[in-house]
Design an enzyme around this catalytic site. Structure first.
Site, PDB file in Angstrom:
ATOM      1  N   THR A   1      -2.297   6.262  21.364  1.00  0.00           N
ATOM      2  CA  THR A   1      -3.002   6.149  20.077  1.00  0.00           C
ATOM      3  C   THR A   1      -3.813   7.392  19.773  1.00  0.00           C
ATOM      4  O   THR A   1      -4.051   7.716  18.609  1.00  0.00           O
ATOM      5  CB  THR A   1      -3.896   4.894  20.112  1.00  0.00           C
ATOM      6  OG1 THR A   1      -3.045   3.759  20.228  1.00  0.00           O
ATOM      7  CG2 THR A   1      -4.743   4.746  18.871  1.00  0.00           C
TER       8      THR A   1
ATOM      9  N   TYR B   1      -0.031   1.603  12.693  1.00  0.00           N
ATOM     10  CA  TYR B   1       0.156   3.020  13.012  1.00  0.00           C
ATOM     11  C   TYR B   1       1.255   3.176  14.052  1.00  0.00           C
ATOM     12  O   TYR B   1       1.672   2.218  14.712  1.00  0.00           O
ATOM     13  CB  TYR B   1      -1.143   3.642  13.528  1.00  0.00           C
ATOM     14  CG  TYR B   1      -1.590   3.135  14.890  1.00  0.00           C
ATOM     15  CD1 TYR B   1      -2.362   1.983  15.022  1.00  0.00           C
ATOM     16  CD2 TYR B   1      -1.224   3.817  16.060  1.00  0.00           C
ATOM     17  CE1 TYR B   1      -2.769   1.523  16.255  1.00  0.00           C
ATOM     18  CE2 TYR B   1      -1.631   3.364  17.306  1.00  0.00           C
ATOM     19  CZ  TYR B   1      -2.409   2.217  17.403  1.00  0.00           C
ATOM     20  OH  TYR B   1      -2.795   1.766  18.626  1.00  0.00           O
TER      21      TYR B   1
ATOM     22  N   THR C   1      -4.009   3.872  25.930  1.00  0.00           N
ATOM     23  CA  THR C   1      -4.997   3.135  26.725  1.00  0.00           C
ATOM     24  C   THR C   1      -4.428   1.876  27.381  1.00  0.00           C
ATOM     25  O   THR C   1      -5.010   1.373  28.342  1.00  0.00           O
ATOM     26  CB  THR C   1      -6.207   2.728  25.847  1.00  0.00           C
ATOM     27  OG1 THR C   1      -5.746   1.896  24.784  1.00  0.00           O
ATOM     28  CG2 THR C   1      -6.914   3.950  25.291  1.00  0.00           C
ATOM     29  N   ASP C   2      -3.297   1.373  26.875  1.00  0.00           N
ATOM     30  CA  ASP C   2      -2.790   0.080  27.377  1.00  0.00           C
ATOM     31  C   ASP C   2      -2.532   0.086  28.882  1.00  0.00           C
ATOM     32  O   ASP C   2      -2.838  -0.885  29.577  1.00  0.00           O
ATOM     33  CB  ASP C   2      -1.484  -0.293  26.667  1.00  0.00           C
ATOM     34  CG  ASP C   2      -1.683  -0.691  25.210  1.00  0.00           C
ATOM     35  OD1 ASP C   2      -2.845  -0.781  24.769  1.00  0.00           O
ATOM     36  OD2 ASP C   2      -0.667  -0.897  24.521  1.00  0.00           O
TER      37      ASP C   2
ATOM     38  N   LYS D   1      -8.898  -1.938  31.181  1.00  0.00           N
ATOM     39  CA  LYS D   1      -8.992  -2.148  29.736  1.00  0.00           C
ATOM     40  C   LYS D   1      -9.325  -3.618  29.514  1.00  0.00           C
ATOM     41  O   LYS D   1      -8.608  -4.505  30.006  1.00  0.00           O
ATOM     42  CB  LYS D   1      -7.681  -1.763  29.052  1.00  0.00           C
ATOM     43  CG  LYS D   1      -7.760  -1.850  27.534  1.00  0.00           C
ATOM     44  CD  LYS D   1      -6.510  -1.338  26.830  1.00  0.00           C
ATOM     45  CE  LYS D   1      -6.721  -1.387  25.313  1.00  0.00           C
ATOM     46  NZ  LYS D   1      -5.574  -0.860  24.552  1.00  0.00           N
TER      47      LYS D   1
ATOM     48  N   GLU E   1      -8.894 -20.412  50.425  1.00  0.00           N
ATOM     49  CA  GLU E   1      -8.239 -21.694  50.129  1.00  0.00           C
ATOM     50  C   GLU E   1      -6.752 -21.659  50.449  1.00  0.00           C
ATOM     51  O   GLU E   1      -6.086 -22.689  50.452  1.00  0.00           O
ATOM     52  CB  GLU E   1      -8.434 -22.062  48.653  1.00  0.00           C
ATOM     53  CG  GLU E   1      -9.848 -22.487  48.302  1.00  0.00           C
ATOM     54  CD  GLU E   1      -9.943 -23.016  46.888  1.00  0.00           C
ATOM     55  OE1 GLU E   1      -9.513 -24.153  46.636  1.00  0.00           O
ATOM     56  OE2 GLU E   1     -10.437 -22.268  46.025  1.00  0.00           O
TER      57      GLU E   1
HETATM   58  N1  ASP Z   1      -0.568   0.918  22.498  1.00  0.00           N
HETATM   59  C1  ASP Z   1      -1.355   2.126  22.606  1.00  0.00           C
HETATM   60  C2  ASP Z   1      -0.947   2.847  23.882  1.00  0.00           C
HETATM   61  O1  ASP Z   1      -1.289   2.394  24.949  1.00  0.00           O
HETATM   62  C3  ASP Z   1      -2.793   1.819  22.589  1.00  0.00           C
HETATM   63  C4  ASP Z   1      -3.714   3.005  22.785  1.00  0.00           C
HETATM   64  O2  ASP Z   1      -3.343   4.095  23.127  1.00  0.00           O
HETATM   65  O3  ASP Z   1      -4.938   2.785  22.594  1.00  0.00           O
HETATM   66  O4  ASP Z   1      -0.316   3.832  23.803  1.00  0.00           O
END
Ligand code: ASP
Length: 335
Positions: free
Chosen positions: A20, A32, A98-99, A171, A292
């Site tokens: 992103t 996007y 970020t994923d 995340k 457990e």
């Molecule tokens: N779907 C995107 C990715 O991981 C989300 C991001 O970059 O924030 O590339």
């Protein structure tokens, strides 16, 4: 006026993979496309970078990190290792979605053999969004990668003015800029407009002290993640084994628990030579042995603090070195 780079500035290699941070919105909507802009465009949008470091850029991939896979990890690790071996390179920045950033970061934390900083950076808002977070995140990431004090701390993730250890970070939110949290051992530090405030170094083995490296590898052992739930059956665990998984990570309920059918399937998987690791779907806490679940009797391993996706990374690398469950369990206490 942007500063003019001088030859005395540190040199940072930027390895770009998309995400992103390189995203562009389509036709005025919130929707996007990730990885739409090249790394040259992203760097050109932050002229202040020229006062921090000399940048060399390399586009490794152009994907949303939901499409990240082992092939890109191996290429990234090889290119990062090559860059860090160059005496003139102070550190490496990886731009990334970020994923799955936490998985890539932890992978690099285990396989890159260098004391020099490796910093992953992304953004939650695409580059065309109001108040996009990418430019400041990129600026801060380069500041960290260029700074000698960031050496020896393992792979780091920079976002939202925070510096996280790749091992610790997760995340935690679908859309907010403060999505990254390090709930167990805390932050690696803060970075305010390029000024670093570093906290205690990490205690677990990483990077230069790691036993793992990818060398010429072009694949990794198959490890699947199974998500536990009330009323879970054994069918998905059996399917993973039948499809050739060499390891399974179960995102167990609570303290990594599984119901009787799932435990029976895991025990059968172990009898087939598959390594089974219990992690937790809770997002926090330590999964210990024999609470457990009778791990000793069933032949199961525990992930300790690692979330399922990071436990999978460690198990894949562990399986490149051994199939001995006792040695693999020890790795989960070490890295
Ligand atoms: N779907 C995107 C990715 O991981 C989300 C991001 O970059 O924030 O590339």
């Amino acid at each position: 006026m942007p500063s003019t780079p001088t030859p005395t500035l540190p040199c940072v290699r930027v390895l770009a993979t998309g995400g992103t941070i390189a995203g562009a919105q389509t036709s005025g909507s919130r929707g996007y496309q990730a990885a739409a802009f090249s790394i040259d465009t992203l760097v050109a949008a932050v002229p202040q970078l020229a006062a921090l470091a000399r940048l060399e850029v390399e586009q490794i991939a152009a994907i949303g990190s939901q499409d990240m896979d082992e092939a890109v990890w191996l290429k990234l690790a090889t290119r990062a290792q090559a860059a860090l071996a160059e005496p003139g390179i102070a550190g490496v920045v990886v731009t990334h979605g970020t994923d799955t950033m936490e998985e890539t970061g932890y992978f690099l934390n285990l396989v890159v053999r260098s004391e020099k900083p490796v910093v992953l950076v992304g953004a939650m808002r695409p580059a065309t969004e109001i108040s996009a977070d990418g430019p400041m995140n990129l600026y801060n990431a380069v500041a960290v990668a260029a700074h000698p004090a960031a050496r020896g701390r393992g792979v780091l993730i920079v976002a939202n003015d925070e510096i996280h250890f790749a091992r610790e970070v997760a995340k935690t939110n679908t859309t907010q800029v403060g999505t990254f949290k390090s709930t167990h051992r805390g932050l690696a530090g803060l970075v305010n407009a390029g000024r670093l405030h570093l906290y205690a170094p990490p205690v677990r083995r990483h990077t230069a002290a790691s036993e793992f490296s990818v060398g010429e590898a072009n694949a990794l052992p198959r490890v699947s993640i199974l998500y536990a739930y009330a009323g879970m059956g054994r069918e998905l665990i059996d399917a993973a084994v039948q499809s050739g998984a060499r390891g399974l990570v179960v995102a167990g309920v609570g303290d990594g628990n599984l119901n009787a059918p799932a435990l029976a399937a895991c025990a059968d998987a172990v009898r087939h030579g598959v390594i089974v690791v219990r992690s937790s779907r809770t997002g926090g806490g330590v999964v210990e042995r024999n609470i457990e679940v009778d791990d000793d009797r069933l032949g199961l391993l525990v992930a300790e603090e690692l979330n399922p996706q990071k436990a999978r990374v460690l198990l894949m690398l562990g399986l490149t070195r051994t199939a001995d469950p006792r040695v693999l369990q020890e790795m989960f206490f070490t890295y």
